[in-house]
Design a protein around this motif. Structure first.
Motif, short mmCIF file in Angstrom:
data_model
loop_
_atom_site.label_atom_id
_atom_site.label_comp_id
_atom_site.label_asym_id
_atom_site.label_seq_id
_atom_site.Cartn_x
_atom_site.Cartn_y
_atom_site.Cartn_z
N LEU A 273 16.67 -3.64 40.39
CA LEU A 273 16.03 -3.18 39.16
C LEU A 273 15.91 -4.34 38.18
N ARG A 274 14.72 -4.57 37.69
CA ARG A 274 14.48 -5.64 36.72
C ARG A 274 14.70 -5.11 35.30
N CYS A 275 15.48 -5.84 34.55
CA CYS A 275 15.64 -5.59 33.13
C CYS A 275 15.23 -6.84 32.37
N VAL A 276 14.84 -6.68 31.14
CA VAL A 276 14.56 -7.81 30.26
C VAL A 276 15.39 -7.63 29.00
N ILE A 277 16.18 -8.65 28.70
CA ILE A 277 17.01 -8.59 27.50
C ILE A 277 16.50 -9.63 26.51
N LEU A 278 16.88 -9.47 25.25
CA LEU A 278 16.53 -10.44 24.23
C LEU A 278 17.79 -11.15 23.77
N VAL A 279 17.73 -12.47 23.73
CA VAL A 279 18.89 -13.30 23.41
C VAL A 279 18.65 -14.01 22.08
N ALA A 280 19.66 -14.07 21.24
CA ALA A 280 19.54 -14.73 19.95
C ALA A 280 19.44 -16.24 20.13
N LEU A 281 18.43 -16.85 19.53
CA LEU A 281 18.23 -18.30 19.59
C LEU A 281 19.05 -19.03 18.53
N ARG A 282 19.51 -18.30 17.55
CA ARG A 282 20.35 -18.84 16.47
C ARG A 282 21.17 -17.71 15.89
N ASP A 283 22.07 -18.03 14.99
CA ASP A 283 22.80 -16.98 14.28
C ASP A 283 21.82 -16.17 13.43
N ILE A 284 21.92 -14.85 13.48
CA ILE A 284 21.01 -13.97 12.76
C ILE A 284 21.84 -13.10 11.81
N LYS A 285 21.49 -13.11 10.55
CA LYS A 285 22.27 -12.42 9.53
C LYS A 285 21.81 -10.96 9.37
N GLN A 286 22.66 -10.19 8.74
CA GLN A 286 22.34 -8.80 8.42
C GLN A 286 21.09 -8.74 7.54
N GLY A 287 20.18 -7.83 7.87
CA GLY A 287 18.96 -7.66 7.10
C GLY A 287 17.78 -8.43 7.66
N GLU A 288 18.01 -9.38 8.55
CA GLU A 288 16.91 -10.15 9.12
C GLU A 288 16.17 -9.34 10.18
N GLU A 289 14.86 -9.55 10.24
CA GLU A 289 14.05 -8.95 11.29
C GLU A 289 14.03 -9.88 12.51
N LEU A 290 13.98 -9.28 13.68
CA LEU A 290 13.92 -10.06 14.92
C LEU A 290 12.47 -10.43 15.22
N PHE A 291 12.25 -11.69 15.59
CA PHE A 291 10.93 -12.17 16.01
C PHE A 291 11.08 -12.91 17.33
N SER A 292 10.14 -12.65 18.24
CA SER A 292 10.26 -13.17 19.59
C SER A 292 9.09 -14.08 19.95
N ASN A 293 9.24 -14.75 21.08
CA ASN A 293 8.14 -15.47 21.71
C ASN A 293 7.52 -14.56 22.75
N TYR A 294 6.24 -14.24 22.61
CA TYR A 294 5.59 -13.42 23.62
C TYR A 294 5.27 -14.21 24.88
N TYR A 295 5.18 -15.52 24.76
CA TYR A 295 4.79 -16.33 25.91
C TYR A 295 5.91 -17.32 26.24
N THR A 296 6.15 -17.50 27.51
CA THR A 296 7.10 -18.50 27.97
C THR A 296 6.37 -19.42 28.94
N ILE A 297 6.37 -20.71 28.68
CA ILE A 297 5.75 -21.68 29.56
C ILE A 297 6.85 -22.42 30.30
N VAL A 298 6.87 -22.33 31.60
CA VAL A 298 7.84 -23.05 32.41
C VAL A 298 7.26 -24.40 32.75
N SER A 299 7.85 -25.48 32.26
CA SER A 299 7.31 -26.81 32.47
C SER A 299 8.16 -27.59 33.45
#
Length: 299
Positions: A273-299
């Motif tokens: 079963l495939r799952c996709v999780i979201l990982v924090a790229l930095r410390d995120i404080k209370q009240g902040e909205e999460l923003f993601s990268n829709y595209y991932t380029i493997v170089s």
């Protein structure tokens, strides 16, 4: 009336265009903050699969203990060694209370978001996005998220790249494409909702649910299952989380699968079963909205 209709269509397009392949091809290089470059050998892993699994087990076990008074049918089917494990976990949280007594004495349970906070030190929830015309978003509502933490999961029906998804995809901005072409339909409405419920009911084994369908409702049992509402970053709002793919191992505890917000479209058990999780790229404080990268380029 025409102006209102055009304005509505424009707002829908602004949300949908990130899933529209021709638009992506033409605009991919115009907004570098929507790209995340990773070296090929990393296989798009910000944290290890072991860390992801450890986090999910920690949260799901806490949810299981919190729902203990509802788990009697499942407990009767588990081996004694597994029952003993939950007895030990329960003893840590509720000293001097025996396992059988707890099921009768427990009068109330914590809300799932409270369990998440007690377990990982933060909670997340859906709310109106801070972006204009973006609809819903996901915010850190309590505590703070450390860099590298699993902050959310992307729920939905999992389709192999050869399986039919045409009708579900029409006007659907919640279809996530994995690196290998696997698709996850995270729409909680319409035909997508019907398909997910059907597949979830199909795979149930007696008292054991193989997936969580409460993310389709307003009463979510797995508080991490809100990842489909994380909005895309922009030049003004840098990404603070990123997607990472995770295949559920065969040894995943059957009693905890009731909290997995994903189900396979096919009955084929050859693929994990495939799952996709979201990982924090930095410390995120209370009240902040999460923003993601829709595209991932493997170089």
């Amino acid at each position: 009336m025409p102006a209102r209709l055009l304005r509505g269509l424009w707002q829908r397009w602004r949300r949908y265009k990130y899933r529209f392949v021709p638009w992506i091809a033409l605009n991919l290089n115009h907004n570098p903050r929507t790209l995340r470059y990773v070296p090929e050998e990393s296989k798009d892993k910000v944290i290890s699969d072991e860390d992801v699994l450890g986090t999910l087990l920690k949260v799901f076990q806490a949810l299981f203990i919190n729902d203990f008074n509802k788990q009697s049918d499942i407990l009767t089917m588990l081996p004694e060694t597994v029952k003993s494990k939950y007895h030990d976990l329960l003893s840590v949280q509720h000293p001097r209370v025996k396992l059988l007594e707890y099921r009768h004495q427990q009068q109330s349970t914590f809300k799932p978001e409270e369990i998440l906070y007690k377990t990982l030190g933060f909670s997340v929830a859906r709310a109106t996005s801070s972006l204009i015309s973006a609809g819903k978003g996901v915010f850190v509502t309590r505590g703070s998220v450390p860099k590298g933490a699993v902050v959310s999961m992307y729920p939905g029906t999992v389709y192999q790249k050869y399986e039919p998804i045409f009708f579900q995809s029409i006007g659907n901005p919640f279809i996530f494409r994995c690196l290998d072409g696997v698709l996850i339909d995270g729409n909680d409405k319409g035909i997508s909702k019907v398909v997910y419920r059907s597949c979830s009911g199909r795979d149930r084994l007696g008292p054991f649910k193989m997936s969580d369908s409460t993310w389709l409702t307003s009463e979510i049992c797995n508080p991490l299952a809100v990842g489909q509402y994380v909005n895309n970053c922009s030049n003004d709002r840098a990404a603070n989380v990123c997607y990472q793919e995770f295949d559920v191992p065969a040894v995943f505890p059957i009693e905890l699968k009731q909290y997995l917000p994903n189900i396979a479209y096919s009955c084929d058990k050859q693929s994990p079963l495939r799952c996709v999780i979201l990982v924090a790229l930095r410390d995120i404080k209370q009240g902040e909205e999460l923003f993601s990268n829709y595209y991932t380029i493997v170089s």
